[in-house]
Design a protein around this motif. Sequence first.
Motif, short mmCIF file in Angstrom:
data_model
loop_
_atom_site.label_atom_id
_atom_site.label_comp_id
_atom_site.label_asym_id
_atom_site.label_seq_id
_atom_site.Cartn_x
_atom_site.Cartn_y
_atom_site.Cartn_z
N GLU A 55 -11.57 -2.08 8.03
CA GLU A 55 -11.40 -0.67 8.42
C GLU A 55 -9.98 -0.20 8.10
O GLU A 55 -9.79 0.87 7.51
N ASP A 56 -8.98 -1.01 8.45
CA ASP A 56 -7.58 -0.64 8.17
C ASP A 56 -7.31 -0.52 6.68
O ASP A 56 -6.66 0.42 6.22
N GLN A 57 -7.83 -1.47 5.90
CA GLN A 57 -7.62 -1.45 4.45
C GLN A 57 -8.32 -0.24 3.83
O GLN A 57 -7.76 0.43 2.96
N GLY A 58 -9.54 0.04 4.26
CA GLY A 58 -10.27 1.20 3.75
C GLY A 58 -9.52 2.49 4.03
O GLY A 58 -9.36 3.34 3.15
N ARG A 59 -9.02 2.63 5.24
CA ARG A 59 -8.25 3.83 5.60
C ARG A 59 -6.97 3.93 4.79
O ARG A 59 -6.59 5.01 4.34
N SER A 60 -6.28 2.80 4.61
CA SER A 60 -5.01 2.84 3.86
C SER A 60 -5.23 3.24 2.40
O SER A 60 -4.33 3.80 1.78
#
Length: 114
Positions: A43-48
């Motif tokens: 989720e964090d990587q996708g958002r970044s």
Amino acid sequence: MLLLMILFCFSNVNMSEKHLHLSSVEFEIFGNVQGVCFRMYTEDQGRSLGLSGWVKNTRQGTVVGEIQGPSDKVEEMKLWLKNVGSPSSRIDRAVFSNQRDVSRLELHGFSTRY
């Protein structure tokens, strides 16, 4: 000078079109990917990367999801899912399916599903 202006405008049009090229792909990740914060890191990587999508654990011990966004960022996320994941995970195999071009995003934001 006119030729330089034409070339500059043409290159900007191509760059704009490249950023508007959107893709969608579903994924399933196999290995030690549950209980190691894989969903949170995904989720964090996708958002970044500015992507939309979702991620979810399965009863079979895998992680599945879907990502959408600019094609170059989708490809970057696919590499991350295949080779990086969360620090404690062990990725044995990543399967990507139903990759397609989309004219607009069907998903908004990035979330964990249960």
